[in-house]
Write a protein that holds these residues in place. Structure first.
Motif, PDB file in Angstrom:
ATOM      1  N   PHE A  90       0.813  -1.213   0.000  1.00 18.12           N
ATOM      2  CA  PHE A  90       0.000   0.000   0.000  1.00 18.12           C
ATOM      3  C   PHE A  90       0.845   1.262   0.000  1.00 18.12           C
ATOM      4  O   PHE A  90       2.018   1.256   0.369  1.00 18.12           O
ATOM      5  N   GLN A  94       0.737   0.725   5.675  1.00 17.35           N
ATOM      6  CA  GLN A  94      -0.419   0.091   6.337  1.00 17.35           C
ATOM      7  C   GLN A  94      -0.015  -1.123   7.149  1.00 17.35           C
ATOM      8  O   GLN A  94      -0.620  -2.190   7.073  1.00 17.35           O
ATOM      9  N   ILE A  96       0.379  -2.766  11.013  1.00 18.27           N
ATOM     10  CA  ILE A  96      -0.416  -2.578  12.233  1.00 18.27           C
ATOM     11  C   ILE A  96       0.491  -2.303  13.425  1.00 18.27           C
ATOM     12  O   ILE A  96       1.340  -3.122  13.787  1.00 18.27           O
ATOM     13  N   ASP A  98       2.287  -1.602  16.955  1.00 20.31           N
ATOM     14  CA  ASP A  98       2.446  -2.350  18.204  1.00 20.31           C
ATOM     15  C   ASP A  98       2.516  -3.863  18.004  1.00 20.31           C
ATOM     16  O   ASP A  98       2.739  -4.589  18.961  1.00 20.31           O
ATOM     17  N   LEU A  99       2.275  -4.315  16.782  1.00 24.49           N
ATOM     18  CA  LEU A  99       2.534  -5.729  16.521  1.00 24.49           C
ATOM     19  C   LEU A  99       3.967  -5.840  16.014  1.00 24.49           C
ATOM     20  O   LEU A  99       4.504  -4.894  15.456  1.00 24.49           O
ATOM     21  N   ASP A 103       4.736 -10.674  13.185  1.00 22.40           N
ATOM     22  CA  ASP A 103       3.272 -10.814  13.262  1.00 22.40           C
ATOM     23  C   ASP A 103       2.598 -10.132  12.080  1.00 22.40           C
ATOM     24  O   ASP A 103       1.643 -10.657  11.502  1.00 22.40           O
ATOM     25  N   LEU A 107       0.168 -11.919   9.018  1.00 24.87           N
ATOM     26  CA  LEU A 107      -1.281 -11.637   9.036  1.00 24.87           C
ATOM     27  C   LEU A 107      -2.079 -12.180   7.842  1.00 24.87           C
ATOM     28  O   LEU A 107      -3.114 -12.819   8.048  1.00 24.87           O
ATOM     29  N   VAL A 110      -3.078 -15.912   8.089  1.00 23.57           N
ATOM     30  CA  VAL A 110      -3.877 -16.467   9.191  1.00 23.57           C
ATOM     31  C   VAL A 110      -5.179 -17.117   8.715  1.00 23.57           C
ATOM     32  O   VAL A 110      -5.473 -18.251   9.089  1.00 23.57           O
ATOM     33  N   HIS A 116       0.683 -23.212  11.470  1.00 19.77           N
ATOM     34  CA  HIS A 116       1.323 -22.041  12.036  1.00 19.77           C
ATOM     35  C   HIS A 116       2.837 -22.069  11.817  1.00 19.77           C
ATOM     36  O   HIS A 116       3.443 -21.063  11.429  1.00 19.77           O
ATOM     37  N   ARG A 139       8.876  -3.956  16.994  1.00 17.73           N
ATOM     38  CA  ARG A 139       7.556  -3.416  16.673  1.00 17.73           C
ATOM     39  C   ARG A 139       7.660  -2.562  15.419  1.00 17.73           C
ATOM     40  O   ARG A 139       8.657  -1.863  15.234  1.00 17.73           O
TER      41      ARG A 139
ATOM     42  N   GLY B  10      -4.377 -19.602  14.559  1.00 15.48           N
ATOM     43  CA  GLY B  10      -3.799 -18.351  14.073  1.00 15.48           C
ATOM     44  C   GLY B  10      -4.561 -17.153  14.600  1.00 15.48           C
ATOM     45  O   GLY B  10      -3.972 -16.162  15.024  1.00 15.48           O
ATOM     46  N   ASP B  13      -3.699 -16.648  18.233  1.00 14.25           N
ATOM     47  CA  ASP B  13      -2.375 -16.037  18.366  1.00 14.25           C
ATOM     48  C   ASP B  13      -2.446 -14.538  18.117  1.00 14.25           C
ATOM     49  O   ASP B  13      -1.895 -13.732  18.865  1.00 14.25           O
ATOM     50  N   THR B  14      -3.138 -14.182  17.033  1.00 14.01           N
ATOM     51  CA  THR B  14      -3.257 -12.771  16.707  1.00 14.01           C
ATOM     52  C   THR B  14      -4.006 -12.036  17.815  1.00 14.01           C
ATOM     53  O   THR B  14      -3.637 -10.921  18.195  1.00 14.01           O
ATOM     54  N   ALA B  17      -1.712 -11.459  20.740  1.00 11.70           N
ATOM     55  CA  ALA B  17      -0.793 -10.364  20.426  1.00 11.70           C
ATOM     56  C   ALA B  17      -1.519  -9.021  20.524  1.00 11.70           C
ATOM     57  O   ALA B  17      -0.994  -8.033  21.030  1.00 11.70           O
ATOM     58  N   ASN B  18      -2.777  -9.028  20.058  1.00  9.90           N
ATOM     59  CA  ASN B  18      -3.603  -7.817  20.089  1.00  9.90           C
ATOM     60  C   ASN B  18      -3.884  -7.349  21.499  1.00  9.90           C
ATOM     61  O   ASN B  18      -3.821  -6.159  21.801  1.00  9.90           O
ATOM     62  N   ARG B  21      -0.890  -5.783  23.173  1.00  4.08           N
ATOM     63  CA  ARG B  21      -0.355  -4.492  22.783  1.00  4.08           C
ATOM     64  C   ARG B  21      -1.156  -3.348  23.372  1.00  4.08           C
ATOM     65  O   ARG B  21      -0.701  -2.223  23.379  1.00  4.08           O
ATOM     66  N   ARG B 270      -9.347   1.366  10.992  1.00  4.28           N
ATOM     67  CA  ARG B 270      -8.299   1.263   9.990  1.00  4.28           C
ATOM     68  C   ARG B 270      -7.701  -0.144   9.993  1.00  4.28           C
ATOM     69  O   ARG B 270      -7.479  -0.751   8.947  1.00  4.28           O
ATOM     70  N   GLU B 271      -7.496  -0.672  11.202  1.00  2.00           N
ATOM     71  CA  GLU B 271      -6.904  -2.008  11.293  1.00  2.00           C
ATOM     72  C   GLU B 271      -7.817  -3.066  10.688  1.00  2.00           C
ATOM     73  O   GLU B 271      -7.356  -3.987  10.008  1.00  2.00           O
ATOM     74  N   ILE B 274      -7.429  -2.820   7.042  1.00  3.59           N
ATOM     75  CA  ILE B 274      -6.179  -3.433   6.578  1.00  3.59           C
ATOM     76  C   ILE B 274      -6.335  -4.949   6.507  1.00  3.59           C
ATOM     77  O   ILE B 274      -6.007  -5.589   5.498  1.00  3.59           O
ATOM     78  N   LEU B 275      -6.884  -5.532   7.569  1.00  5.72           N
ATOM     79  CA  LEU B 275      -7.054  -6.986   7.585  1.00  5.72           C
ATOM     80  C   LEU B 275      -7.901  -7.436   6.409  1.00  5.72           C
ATOM     81  O   LEU B 275      -7.588  -8.425   5.734  1.00  5.72           O
TER      82      LEU B 275
END
Ligand SMILES: Nc1ncnc2c1ncn2[C@@H]1O[C@H](COP(=O)(O)OP(=O)(O)OP(=O)(O)O)[C@@H](O)[C@H]1O
Ligand SMILES: [Mg+2]
Lengths: 223, 378
Positions: A90, A94, A96, A98-99, A103, A107, A110, A116, A139, B10, B13-14, B17-18, B21, B270-271, B274-275
């Motif tokens: 992008f 773009q 994310i 703090d990840l 990670d 993404l 997933v 995994h 990060r 998965g 895990d995400t 992590a989320n 943070r 926004r997140e 993005i996903l």
């Protein structure tokens, strides 16, 4: 492999702020080649890239992938197709916040349900390839612009898509870093991937990376 | 199937992590949540425990109790009345009971003095409830001194402490012999506090009660069933108050969660965009948020419930005692018998987990169904 027939995109149709960002674009993207969309700011490059990659649906016209009409595909199928076919880089990274870099790169894989450990191993290998192996645990907001762009490229590659769509990959980068990014893209091309790059950066067109240029003005393709 | 499991893995895990943070925010939320579950579960568990105690108490109660009324007030019953009741068809046995209250200035509470039906202590001796013994600092062999109806001190030797399944029954109880009882309260022989009846057929309890009233109009007849209903009503009412307060809190919490979630921050929207652009469909985004809500609220529930259980059964519910146990005269160190009730756990979990998860999911669902190309526009 990708064919656009009379594609147009209208934002806010029927309202005061109705805007035709893309008009009557007919275009075919050939497999294994590098196509560049070139045009001034606001000419519709990002919008057209989004249409090609199925991020948004055309208001008029048809889109075909390998001869199959995908303009009217239900959301679920379109998403799966996008995931397996396209890797996006992008305009503004773009990533994310703090990840970790790792990670972020993992993404898009997933929802595929691949094991995994496989995803992780591939992500680490890709980060190595773009020279970010040692930053995997960092990060993303600690990355420099060039590093962030490389992380974004690694993320676009995680599902091993045949097509990479890159929006202004050299924006915000100085010329040395830009060259570095373009080298990585050239390498992807050598591995047989199809690339579509949106850019108005002359540097992109100086290198002999781009094989075909599509010029855009006000949402139209110049002849 | 395998893919499905890997995908959930998965997503989890995400999610983890989320959650990590946004540590401060999520910890705060968890804390508020734990507190809420703790309060709610404490009230419910406490009420359950009390009702269980009351049921034990009633198990030992007679089917019918007859009291003599004089000018509408409870009065002593002459022995002849007992015989007249015993004559009635359907009555299996009648027994005159002797019990009364005595205000004990030393502990500042009313004691229940009672002559037990069987194994009454010998003259000059008493059996004490454990709570009372603890408060008075008495052990078997010690002397319990009380002032009688005429103000004269009476000394009783403590012979044993009462060992009962239910503390509620025995907390403030003093058992003594009949002669001691009559002397202490100044009640002449041939008079009883009231009469306890056993009926031949428990299904005919009502009919028997009517016959008693017909023969002895100046009486009140109380059935065990009525007593049970009264206890239940008292507990339900007492439990109802804090429950009402708590449901308001619960609603406030749900609102908070709703507000937090419905005003999904620009960052969160926004997140999600993005996903979606990266190939997550709305279902994947929802599943992740579902895991997030479920992990957070289940953790909060487990912590809150465990704390409540310890609070009620091991710490003696210090927070609720004054409200819930108002009618019990001696309540310090009152220990309810611990019990784990699965259906209670499930209903409490549903009550606390579901609203939160639902409140977070709705706004996420709205954001997750948007077009992902918005992301390319920031
Ligand atoms: N969601 C939208 N709603 C309304 N107008 C939009 C929307 N998205 C894009 N536009 C308008 O469409 C036009 C084309 O936008 P687009 O981002 O495709 O241009 P671009 O060539 O990528 O420009 P840049 O080089 O600045 O990135 C712009 O004028 C933009 O304002
Ligand atoms: Mg653009």
């Amino acid at each position: 492999m990708i064919e656009l027939v009379g594609v147009g995109k209208t934002f806010n149709p029927g309202r005061d702020n109705e805007f035709h960002a893309v008009r009557e674009v007919s275009l075919s993207i050939e497999a294994g080649r590098v196509t560049a969309l070139r045009g001034p700011s606001g000419s519709g490059k990002t919008t057209l890239l989004g249409l090609i990659g199925g991020l948004t649906r055309p208001s008029v016209g048809r889109l075909r992938l390998h001869g199959r009409d995908i303009s009217a595909l239900p959301e679920r199928f379109l998403t799966a197709l996008r995931r397996d076919t396209f890797g996006f880089v992008f305009q503004q990274f773009q990533l994310i916040r703090d990840l970790s870099v790792l990670d972020n790169v993992m993404l898009p894989a997933v929802p595929t349900g691949r094991p995994h450990a496989d995803i992780r191993a591939r992500a680490l290998r890709l980060l190595d390839e773009v020279g970010l192996g040692r930053r995997a645990a960092a990060r993303v907001q600690w990355l420099s612009g060039g590093e962030a762009q490389r992380a974004a490229i690694a993320r676009a590659l995680i599902n091993d898509p045949p097509v990479i769509l890159a929006d202004e990959p050299t924006a915000h980068l100085d010329s040395a870093l830009s060259r570095q990014i373009l080298e990585i893209l050239a390498e992807l091309r050598r591995c047989g991937r199809t690339l579509v790059i949106a850019s108005h950066d002359p540097l992109v067109f100086e290198m002999d990376l781009v094989e075909r240029v599509v010029d855009l003005r006000d949402g139209r393709v110049l002849a | 199937m395998n893919t499905w499991i890997e995908r959930q893995r998965g997503l989890i895990d995400t999610t983890v992590a989320n959650l990590r943070r946004r540590k401060a925010r999520n910890l705060g939320l968890l804390l508020a949540y734990v507190l809420l579950v703790f309060l709610l579960a404490s009230v419910v568990l406490f009420g359950d425990g009390m009702r269980r105690e009351a049921r034990l108490l009633l198990e030992e109660a007679p089917e019918l109790v007859v009291q003599r009324l004089t000018a509408g007030r409870h009065d002593l019953m002459p022995a002849q009345w007992l015989e007249r009741i015993a004559d009635l068809r359907g009555v299996a046995a009648v027994e005159g009971r002797l019990w009364g209250y005595h205000h004990d200035a030393a502990v500042g509470a009313n004691l229940t003095l009672q002559v037990p039906r069987e194994a009454a202590p010998a003259a000059g001796r008493v059996h004490l409830g454990a709570t009372l013994a603890r408060l008075r600092g008495l052990a078997p062999g010690d002397v319990l001194s009380l002032r009688d109806h005429a103000g004269q001190p009476h000394a009783f030797v403590v012979e044993a402490l009462l060992d009962s399944r239910s503390e509620l029954v025995s907390a403030d109880l003093v058992l003594l012999g009949e002669a001691d009882f009559r002397a202490f309260f100044g009640i002449a022989a041939g008079l009883y506090t009231d009469a306890a009846l056993r009926v031949v057929n428990p299904l005919e309890t009502r009919t028997v009660a009517e016959k008693v009233l017909a023969r002895l109009p100046a009486t009140r007849v109380i059935s065990r069933e009525e007593m049970r209903r009264t206890y239940d009503a008292v507990f339900n009412w007492r439990q109802g108050l804090p429950l009402m307060v708590l449901s308001v809190l619960l609603a406030a919490f749900a609102l908070l969660a709703w507000d937090k979630a419905s005003g999904l921050s620009a960052e969160e929207r926004r997140e999600i965009g993005i996903l979606k652009a990266l190939g997550w469909d709305s279902g994947d985004v929802l599943a992740m948020k579902l895991w997030e809500g479920a992990l957070l609220s289940l953790l909060a529930f487990l912590l809150g419930y465990t704390l409540a259980w310890l609070h009620v059964y091991y710490a003696g519910a210090p927070l609720f005692e004054p409200v819930l146990k108002g009618w019990s005269v001696l309540y310090p160190h009152f220990a309810l018998a611990p019990e784990v009730d699965i259906s209670r756990i499930v209903s409490l979990a549903l009550l606390t987990v579901l609203p939160y998860v639902a409140a977070t999911l709705v706004p996420v669902w709205r954001a997750a169904t948007l077009d992902p190309d918005e992301v390319m526009r920031e």
